[in-house]
Design an enzyme around this catalytic site. Structure first.
Site, PDB file in Angstrom:
ATOM      1  N   ARG A 188      -8.783 -11.673   3.900  1.00 37.90           N
ATOM      2  CA  ARG A 188      -7.446 -12.156   4.303  1.00 37.90           C
ATOM      3  C   ARG A 188      -7.345 -12.194   5.825  1.00 37.90           C
ATOM      4  O   ARG A 188      -7.893 -11.323   6.501  1.00 37.90           O
ATOM      5  CB  ARG A 188      -6.357 -11.241   3.737  1.00 37.90           C
ATOM      6  CG  ARG A 188      -6.207 -11.353   2.240  1.00 37.90           C
ATOM      7  CD  ARG A 188      -5.223 -10.325   1.709  1.00 37.90           C
ATOM      8  NE  ARG A 188      -5.874  -9.406   0.790  1.00 37.90           N
ATOM      9  CZ  ARG A 188      -5.329  -8.294   0.314  1.00 37.90           C
ATOM     10  NH1 ARG A 188      -4.117  -7.939   0.664  1.00 37.90           N
ATOM     11  NH2 ARG A 188      -5.999  -7.528  -0.531  1.00 37.90           N
TER      12      ARG A 188
ATOM     13  N   HIS B  49       0.830  -1.212   0.000  1.00 36.01           N
ATOM     14  CA  HIS B  49       0.000   0.000   0.000  1.00 36.01           C
ATOM     15  C   HIS B  49       0.864   1.260   0.000  1.00 36.01           C
ATOM     16  O   HIS B  49       0.421   2.334   0.438  1.00 36.01           O
ATOM     17  CB  HIS B  49      -0.951   0.056   1.226  1.00 36.01           C
ATOM     18  CG  HIS B  49      -2.089  -0.912   1.156  1.00 36.01           C
ATOM     19  ND1 HIS B  49      -2.519  -1.634   2.242  1.00 36.01           N
ATOM     20  CD2 HIS B  49      -2.865  -1.296   0.124  1.00 36.01           C
ATOM     21  CE1 HIS B  49      -3.532  -2.412   1.885  1.00 36.01           C
ATOM     22  NE2 HIS B  49      -3.750  -2.232   0.592  1.00 36.01           N
TER      23      HIS B  49
ATOM     24  N   GLU C  51      -4.234   6.807  -4.955  1.00 33.31           N
ATOM     25  CA  GLU C  51      -3.064   6.088  -5.465  1.00 33.31           C
ATOM     26  C   GLU C  51      -2.854   6.356  -6.956  1.00 33.31           C
ATOM     27  O   GLU C  51      -1.722   6.435  -7.428  1.00 33.31           O
ATOM     28  CB  GLU C  51      -3.252   4.580  -5.225  1.00 33.31           C
ATOM     29  CG  GLU C  51      -3.190   4.219  -3.759  1.00 33.31           C
ATOM     30  CD  GLU C  51      -3.961   2.954  -3.412  1.00 33.31           C
ATOM     31  OE1 GLU C  51      -5.210   2.971  -3.535  1.00 33.31           O
ATOM     32  OE2 GLU C  51      -3.343   1.969  -3.016  1.00 33.31           O
TER      33      GLU C  51
END
Ligand code: AMP
Length: 406
Positions: free
Chosen positions: A241, A181, A379
């Protein structure tokens, strides 16, 4: 003609894209979209910067477009979209840059070869990230491409933060904590001075709480520790996850339950986290709206683990000046932010409930020692900025070389 940067984020079943146009000294989103279900039932959608749909197509069930076909469709769509823009370059999100890449890099076939070596480190993501780079190198060799890595921002971590307590030979061979990240954290670090100059010059923990979730300790804007390690399955529980677990659990599953590596991979990446604990959903909205005690347990565990990791990262920083919430859950869920802030009261966070309900950006009172913020991440813009900077430098270097020759 204004220049444009295309940002590509390719996964196993989807290709996401954003097109940024150069406007003055900044980059402005022109349009964005994705092709999903590439190999099962492809669906393309594109929206302008206001969110209005400007392109849509479905290919039907059972159609396998492949990354190849998906990229071709994207190219033909963009040919129309680029009428008054000139494509200056393409920036790609690439999950792993190994130890070598602490910065984005311009990709040629040699660099592409080097990036393929990291496939074993991120087998679920790296091959798909690299496919469009290879295809565009073949089809549009004249368009410069830049790879931006999720790991690069964490290369500033001190050595000690990168070690597992395994034999040194393994560390040297690359079995170490990388962190992910990074493009999100880098973006937050780049805008933090505009929100809180003191925090930007001090110690901040950023909580990237999306479908994938991690946290990063920033010391004066540089990453010094994070919750993800060798892979993006470490650290916090996520949508599907598991986050950090005792490695003994894996050994037990292998020896007692006779699970294969691929069954364990499926378990820890796809069947665990919020989905696994609740048995209901990986989506935080669904869990928060549910009155099922299993949903409550999954949310409790999520908040509890965040609280513990916050203490750990504050210890790595030797104190704490600010926390920043970002990504899907961090930006949109006042309930989760409230619970995390309450769990962090001992560190000096004092929640301003009204500000939290209206999404801040500052959600802490002036009395608290530690400020708390909600800052949307971007991002794609980070990748576009890197791409433009690197291509600008490439042009400048070329000019310098030509001048030197002359
Ligand atoms: P991201 O991966 O950053 O797009 O984040 C996706 C996650 O954000 C989804 O799994 C949702 O659970 C979560 N999310 C989005 N909006 C909200 C909301 N209003 N409340 C709680 N969770 C949300």
């Amino acid at each position: 003609m204004a220049q444009a940067i295309l940002v590509v984020n390719a996964g196993s079943s989807s290709i996401k894209f954003s097109l940024f146009a150069e406007r003055g000294s900044d980059l402005e989103l022109d349009c964005r979209g994705q092709i999903e279900g590439i190999s099962t039932s492809p669906h393309f959608i594109a929206r302008d910067r206001a969110g209005a749909i400007i392109g849509e197509r479905s290919w039907g069930e059972g159609v396998n477009l492949g990354h190849d076909g998906a990229l071709e469709h994207l190219r033909s769509f963009l040919r129309g979209e680029l009428k008054d823009l000139q494509l200056a370059g393409v920036g790609h999100r690439v999950v792993h840059g190994g130890l070598e890449y602490a910065e984005p890099v311009r990709v040629d076939s040699e660099v592409l070869g080097a990036l393929k070596k990291f496939i074993p480190l991120a087998p679920l993501h790296q091959p798909h990230n690299l496919t469009p780079i290879r295809l565009l190198l073949e089809r549009m060799p004249q368009v410069p491409q830049v790879a931006c890595f999720d790991t690069a921002f964490h290369r500033s971590n001190p050595e000690i933060a990168q070690w597992f307590a395994l034999p040194a030979e393994m560390h040297e061979a690359g079995v170490r904590r990388y962190g992910f990240h990074g493009l999100s954290y880098e973006y937050i670090a780049s805008v933090l001075p505009g929100f809180d100059a003191g925090a930007a010059a001090g110690r901040t923990v950023v909580l990237h709480l999306g479908n994938g979730a991690s946290m990063c300790a920033l010391d004066r804007g540089r990453s010094v520790a994070s919750t993800m390690g060798f892979t993006a399955v470490d650290g916090l529980p996520m949508g599907t996850r598991c986050g950090a677990i005792d490695p003994g659990v894996i050994l037990y599953l292998m020896s007692e339950r006779k699970m294969t590596a691929s069954a364990i991979e499926k378990l820890v990446y796809k069947q665990s986290g919020l989905l696994g604990v609740s048995g209901i959903s990986s989506d935080m909205r669904t869990l928060l709206a549910s009155d099922d005690p299993r949903a409550a347990l999954a949310v409790d565990l999520y908040v509890y683990r965040i609280g513990r990791e916050l203490g750990s990262l504050a210890a790595a920083l030797g104190g704490l000046d600010a926390i920043v919430f970002t990504a899907g859950i961090g930006e949109n869920s006042a309930a989760i932010r409230e619970r995390v802030c309450l769990a962090a009261a001992w560190l000096g966070v004092e929640l301003d409930a009204a500000a939290n309900d209206s999404r801040g950006p500052r959600i802490s009172t002036a009395r608290g020692r530690v400020s708390a913020w909600v800052i949307p991440t971007n991002e794609e813009l980070m990748i576009a900025r890197h791409t433009r900077r690197l291509l600008g430098n490439a042009v400048t270097n070329q000019e310098v070389r030509l001048n030197a020759k002359g």
